[in-house]
Write an enzyme that holds these catalytic residues in place. Structure first.
Site, PDB file in Angstrom:
ATOM      1  N   ASP A  65      -8.473  -8.223   9.960  1.00 59.68           N
ATOM      2  CA  ASP A  65      -8.554  -6.790  10.283  1.00 59.68           C
ATOM      3  C   ASP A  65      -8.013  -6.623  11.704  1.00 59.68           C
ATOM      4  O   ASP A  65      -8.668  -7.007  12.684  1.00 59.68           O
ATOM      5  CB  ASP A  65      -9.997  -6.302  10.172  1.00 59.68           C
TER       6      ASP A  65
ATOM      7  N   PHE B 145      -7.432   5.026  11.706  1.00 58.13           N
ATOM      8  CA  PHE B 145      -7.156   6.032  10.677  1.00 58.13           C
ATOM      9  C   PHE B 145      -7.856   5.583   9.400  1.00 58.13           C
ATOM     10  O   PHE B 145      -7.964   4.389   9.151  1.00 58.13           O
ATOM     11  CB  PHE B 145      -5.645   6.153  10.420  1.00 58.13           C
TER      12      PHE B 145
ATOM     13  N   ASN C 278       0.844  -1.188   0.000  1.00 61.06           N
ATOM     14  CA  ASN C 278       0.000   0.000   0.000  1.00 61.06           C
ATOM     15  C   ASN C 278       0.879   1.237   0.000  1.00 61.06           C
ATOM     16  O   ASN C 278       2.033   1.160   0.428  1.00 61.06           O
ATOM     17  CB  ASN C 278      -0.853   0.047   1.272  1.00 61.06           C
TER      18      ASN C 278
ATOM     19  N   ASP D 242      -5.375  -5.226   2.424  1.00 59.78           N
ATOM     20  CA  ASP D 242      -6.608  -5.958   2.728  1.00 59.78           C
ATOM     21  C   ASP D 242      -6.528  -7.409   2.294  1.00 59.78           C
ATOM     22  O   ASP D 242      -7.167  -8.265   2.869  1.00 59.78           O
ATOM     23  CB  ASP D 242      -7.795  -5.266   2.039  1.00 59.78           C
TER      24      ASP D 242
ATOM     25  N   LYS E 175     -16.214  -0.553  12.719  1.00 62.12           N
ATOM     26  CA  LYS E 175     -15.105  -1.162  13.480  1.00 62.12           C
ATOM     27  C   LYS E 175     -15.273  -0.968  14.990  1.00 62.12           C
ATOM     28  O   LYS E 175     -14.410  -1.360  15.765  1.00 62.12           O
ATOM     29  CB  LYS E 175     -13.764  -0.569  13.019  1.00 62.12           C
TER      30      LYS E 175
ATOM     31  N   LYS F 142      10.963 -17.725  -7.762  1.00 57.98           N
ATOM     32  CA  LYS F 142      10.605 -16.602  -8.630  1.00 57.98           C
ATOM     33  C   LYS F 142       9.787 -17.117  -9.826  1.00 57.98           C
ATOM     34  O   LYS F 142      10.207 -18.079 -10.480  1.00 57.98           O
ATOM     35  CB  LYS F 142      11.883 -15.900  -9.114  1.00 57.98           C
TER      36      LYS F 142
END
Ligand code: C5P
Length: 414
Positions: A320, A337, A222, A291, A355, A301
């Site tokens: 989570d 956040f 991310n 996620d 949440k 590889k």
């Protein structure tokens, strides 16, 4: 909707702005670090009055220190520039704190025994303010029982001992005794001046991105620099908390006084957090957790071949972390956040309720990634509170105060 909470006063961007420090230098090769420390302190808005022992002037000149501090440097008790010949009283009284850096073994011994045979030791003895010492010496000198006895005595006398660090020494040996780096010394001094709104609290923070492998050389991640999470860890530590930071792959230095655990994947972050969750009062989830992870990442590889073409990947959902901790039977105070790409007001509150969080801090992610400033909105049971745009350090200090005043049993907070 209930009336939005009044925001706490915005924190000063630097705890050191407007502070007057006496910086005492004693003899040691670490004197070179004080040039950078002085620059950091003055840049943060502090005035720095330097006094040097005779030995310190052998390592760096008073002229250099005068140029960096912008003030005359004192080296002698008999300095005629002080009209009443009371340099030890005048210089000591002006200061809001005295910092001895580097503090040699000899000077620590003098302080521990209340000796006053030069300007610096005399003004330490005459002080009415707090005294901070930043030891710097060879590892044998540090571990010598005489030094350890002196340091224990100084601590018992209420002197704040910052460091020392461990590592390679100027003499070529390796061990404890190295002076903290200028940045760490600066942070430790700044920490000393912050209001201790989180004293006695244990704070667990996640920061940075996670990295989910596809094969040993590829992965998905991310966008997150980790700057906001690290700034919060630093601010919470400076506010008196015991801080544990679980960090994804970022190249940021560990804030002074913070215990850091590095992880790579969301599962590793989850495991690290679950292990510490029962030992914290506040959990702040700043990390941008992936996620999904690749189902059965390849141990070799994946070769690029014309016949096979692009591989197709299948994903499984990661746990989570925040929702898991918030659902514990007696959870810590949980802060989430949310980086949204639009409709922050709707998504932020929806996420907080989903949440089951007392507080969620939302921002428009793509506009803040990697930047040094941020603009956030706070969502809690009373509605939403907009915060002005601030640099991430100032914002972190403000958020720490917003969190502290929402904690249960605030009577414990000084
Ligand atoms: O659902 P979303 O990822 O937008 O939620 C963001 C908040 O949840 C952040 O506080 C983030 O650290 C936390 N989170 C988490 N574990 C996940 C996903 C998000 O702790 N797997």
């Amino acid at each position: 909707m209930a009336k939005p909470a009044e925001p706490a006063e915005p924190a000063q961007s630097a705890a050191l702005a407007g502070k007057h420090l006496m910086l005492g230098m004693t003899g040691g090769i670490a004197c070179y670090k004080i040039a950078e420390l002085t620059r950091l302190l003055t840049k943060a808005g502090a005035t720095v009055q330097i006094a040097m022992t005779e030995a310190a002037t052998q390592f760096i000149t008073p002229v250099t220190m005068q140029a960096l501090s912008g003030r005359p440097v004192y080296t002698s008790q008999w300095d005629a520039r002080i009209g009443n010949n009371m340099a030890h009283i005048d210089l000591s009284r002006e200061a809001q704190a005295i910092v001895i850096a580097p503090a040699s073994a000899d000077f620590l011994a003098k302080l521990a025994h209340g000796m006053a045979d030069d300007l610096l030791s005399t003004l330490c003895l005459a002080r009415e303010c707090e005294l901070l010492v930043v030891p710097a010496m060879n590892r044998q000198m540090w571990s010598n029982s005489a030094t350890q006895r002196n340091v224990a005595q100084l601590r018992a006398d209420g002197v704040h001992v910052l460091g020392p660090d461990s590592g390679a020494q100027a003499c070529g040996e390796v061990g404890d005794g190295r002076m903290l780096e200028p940045h760490a010394t600066f942070e430790a001094i700044a920490s000393f001046f912050q209001p201790k709104v989180l004293a006695g609290r244990r704070v667990l923070i996640t920061a940075g991105p996670t990295f989910e492998p596809i094969d040993p050389v590829r992965g998905i991640t991310n966008r997150s620099s980790g700057k906001m999470g690290f700034a919060l860890a630093r601010a919470a530590q400076q506010a008196g908390a015991d801080v544990r930071l679980v960090a994804g792959p970022v190249s940021l230095p560990t804030p002074w006084g913070v215990v850091r655990e590095d992880v790579e994947t969301a599962q590793q972050m989850y495991d690290a957090v679950v292990q510490s969750a029962n030992d914290c009062d506040v959990f702040i989830a700043v990390a941008a957790v992936a996620d999904w992870r690749v189902d059965q990442a390849s141990s070799q590889k994946i070769k690029k071949t014309a016949e096979r073409g692009a591989p197709s990947l299948s994903f499984v959902e990661n746990p989570d972390i925040l929702a898991t901790i918030a659902a514990l039977p007696s959870p810590p105070y949980c802060v989430g956040f949310a980086a949204e790409s639009g409709e922050l007001e709707t998504h932020g509150e929806e996420k907080r309720l989903r949440k089951k969080l007392p507080l969620l801090i939302g921002n428009l992610g793509p506009q803040t990634f990697g930047r040094n400033d941020n603009e956030v909105v706070l969502f809690d049971n009373n509605g939403l509170t907009r915060m002005p745009r601030m640099d991430k350090d100032a914002l972190a200090a403000t958020l720490v105060r917003e969190i502290a005043r929402r904690l249960p049993d605030t009577s414990l907070i000084s």
